[in-house]
Write a protein that holds these residues in place. Structure first.
Motif, PDB file in Angstrom:
ATOM      1  N   PRO A   1      -0.549  13.042 -10.852  1.00  0.00           N
ATOM      2  CA  PRO A   1      -0.751  14.344 -10.199  1.00  0.00           C
ATOM      3  C   PRO A   1      -2.216  14.770 -10.240  1.00  0.00           C
ATOM      4  N   GLY A   2      -2.688  15.308  -9.132  1.00  0.00           N
ATOM      5  CA  GLY A   2      -4.057  15.814  -9.076  1.00  0.00           C
ATOM      6  C   GLY A   2      -5.108  14.774  -8.768  1.00  0.00           C
TER       7      GLY A   2
ATOM      8  N   MET B   1       0.822  -1.207   0.000  1.00  0.00           N
ATOM      9  CA  MET B   1       0.000   0.000   0.000  1.00  0.00           C
ATOM     10  C   MET B   1       0.857   1.259   0.000  1.00  0.00           C
ATOM     11  N   THR B   2       1.996   1.222   0.690  1.00  0.00           N
ATOM     12  CA  THR B   2       2.922   2.360   0.673  1.00  0.00           C
ATOM     13  C   THR B   2       3.447   2.583  -0.745  1.00  0.00           C
ATOM     14  N   ALA B   3       3.785   1.491  -1.423  1.00  0.00           N
ATOM     15  CA  ALA B   3       4.282   1.592  -2.794  1.00  0.00           C
ATOM     16  C   ALA B   3       3.203   2.127  -3.728  1.00  0.00           C
ATOM     17  N   TYR B   4       1.972   1.681  -3.524  1.00  0.00           N
ATOM     18  CA  TYR B   4       0.848   2.138  -4.354  1.00  0.00           C
ATOM     19  C   TYR B   4       0.605   3.634  -4.159  1.00  0.00           C
ATOM     20  N   GLN B   5       0.592   4.081  -2.900  1.00  0.00           N
ATOM     21  CA  GLN B   5       0.373   5.502  -2.620  1.00  0.00           C
ATOM     22  C   GLN B   5       1.512   6.347  -3.195  1.00  0.00           C
ATOM     23  N   ASN B   6       2.744   5.839  -3.093  1.00  0.00           N
ATOM     24  CA  ASN B   6       3.893   6.552  -3.659  1.00  0.00           C
ATOM     25  C   ASN B   6       3.760   6.660  -5.179  1.00  0.00           C
ATOM     26  N   PHE B   7       3.337   5.567  -5.811  1.00  0.00           N
ATOM     27  CA  PHE B   7       3.173   5.560  -7.264  1.00  0.00           C
ATOM     28  C   PHE B   7       2.136   6.602  -7.697  1.00  0.00           C
ATOM     29  N   CYS B   8       1.003   6.613  -7.000  1.00  0.00           N
ATOM     30  CA  CYS B   8      -0.056   7.572  -7.355  1.00  0.00           C
ATOM     31  C   CYS B   8       0.411   9.007  -7.150  1.00  0.00           C
ATOM     32  N   HIS B   9       1.100   9.253  -6.030  1.00  0.00           N
ATOM     33  CA  HIS B   9       1.583  10.605  -5.740  1.00  0.00           C
ATOM     34  C   HIS B   9       2.600  11.055  -6.780  1.00  0.00           C
TER      35      HIS B   9
END
Length: 363
Positions: free
Chosen positions: A110-111, A98-106
């Motif tokens: 963008p936005g 989940m940390t990797a997923y959130q990092n990828f999205c961030h």
């Protein structure tokens, strides 16, 4: 190291006239004009690729791990994304994923905005178990995955305990045992079972067209490898059940009218699966649901080359399954309200049979 597989997008249900539907930014935009939004559900395989990226990764890194087509879709701003693949992970891996997923999205989307109604998987971060035990899942999870789990477990059981029967008889045992266990049959699982019991010698296999050879190989690798002891049978069955869930669960969501609200406007969701598993993508092109009588779940399209239909085995198993499914379609029998209990009893019965097989052979 060879080139790594790029992420592919599977549409689990197609029109009977469609073939190999492709997800593009233009298509996603077209859906919005029809009050539909494309939702990409990422499987475990693609989430693991995200774990190789960091907060300083570049598009070149994204391309290296095979996720650039996903970024191209996300940056068009016309799709939704879910990390549903965490549901097939043991608790020990969820936080990292989940940390990797959130990092990828961030980093590469963008936005983007989280859905206010988004749900997050509960997990025990201190868990050290590296495999999921189906019987330890919640009632809800056992109900959702149970049909596919007992189906894939029973295929292994029949291949081990009923090897003395003809391939056609083994298929019959599978079909009628599933009816006996839970009185439910998945057309997709039924198709997998047909391949599982199709015994061929190596000389015959080598004479088949490449398309059949590859499909048969990929289906075996994804769905019906035999475990050499009970726990391995369980792990193989659960992995296979999750793959089947990706290929069928999205259809159920659409049938019950899944939607998302964006800026106060209600949109239907059109589900796609994002995966870096080339085997799963290949299988989905040849076996998938088609719209029928207004539903995504009532008809299955399966490729049959002429070389396959020449086998007596395929004539028999197709005839048996068509006859049984047609009979059940017009029966008035209602579904059992206590399906989870039936699933649990079926798992217990199949696992006992498997355990007895391994004990008898000293495994």
């Amino acid at each position: 190291m060879g080139k790594r597989s790029e992420i592919k997008f599977i549409r689990p249900c197609l029109s009977i006239y469609e073939n190999n539907k492709v997800l593009t930014p233009d298509y996603a935009l077209q859906c919005l004009t029809q009050k539909k939004v494309v939702q990409i559900n990422l499987d475990n395989c693609s989430l693991q690729r995200m774990e190789e990226l960091s907060s300083t990764s570049t598009l070149e890194d994204v391309k290296r791990v095979g996720l650039l087509p996903l970024v191209n879709l996300l940056q068009s701003g016309n799709v939704c994304l879910t990390a549903i693949g965490v549901n097939e992970m043991p608790d020990i891996w969820v936080e990292k994923s989940m940390t990797a997923y959130q990092n990828f999205c961030h980093r590469f989307w963008p936005g983007h905005i989280d859905d206010p109604e988004a749900t997050f998987r509960e997990y025990a971060p201190v868990s050290e178990k590296k495999k999921i035990n189906f019987q330890e899942l919640s009632v809800e999870a056992r109900t959702v995955y149970g049909l596919h789990y007992i189906s894939m477990l029973q295929i292994q059981n029949i291949k081990l305990n009923y090897s003395h029967l003809t391939p056609e008889k083994r298929f019959e045992v599978y079909l009628y045992s599933m009816i006996s266990f839970i009185d439910m049959i998945s057309a997709y699982d039924l198709e997998i079972a047909k391949y599982a019991f199709w015994d061929l010698d190596s000389n015959t296999i080598n004479q088949l067209p490449e398309s059949i050879h590859t499909r048969r190989k990929y289906i075996k690798e994804n769905f019906y490898k035999n475990g050499s002891y009970l726990d391995k049978c369980r792990w193989y069955a659960f992995d296979a059940a999750m793959d089947l869930h990706w290929l069928t669960g999205a259809n159920f969501s659409e049938d019950i009218g899944s939607f998302i609200t964006i800026n106060g406007v209600k949109f239907e969701t059109e589900h796609w699966v994002g995966t870096n598993d080339k085997k799963l993508y290949y299988i989905s092109q040849d076996i998938h649901h088609i719209y029928y009588e207004g539903s995504t779940m009532k008809a299955l399209s399966s490729r049959r080359e002429n070389e396959m239909t020449a086998f007596q085995y395929w004539k028999i198993v197709d005839s048996i399954s068509q006859s049984v499914l047609l009979s059940r379609k017009y029966s008035k029998k209602e579904s059992n309200p206590n399906i989870t209990k039936l699933i649990d009893l079926a798992v217990e019965k199949i696992e006992n049979d498997l355990q007895n097989f391994f004990l008898t052979r000293g495994t």
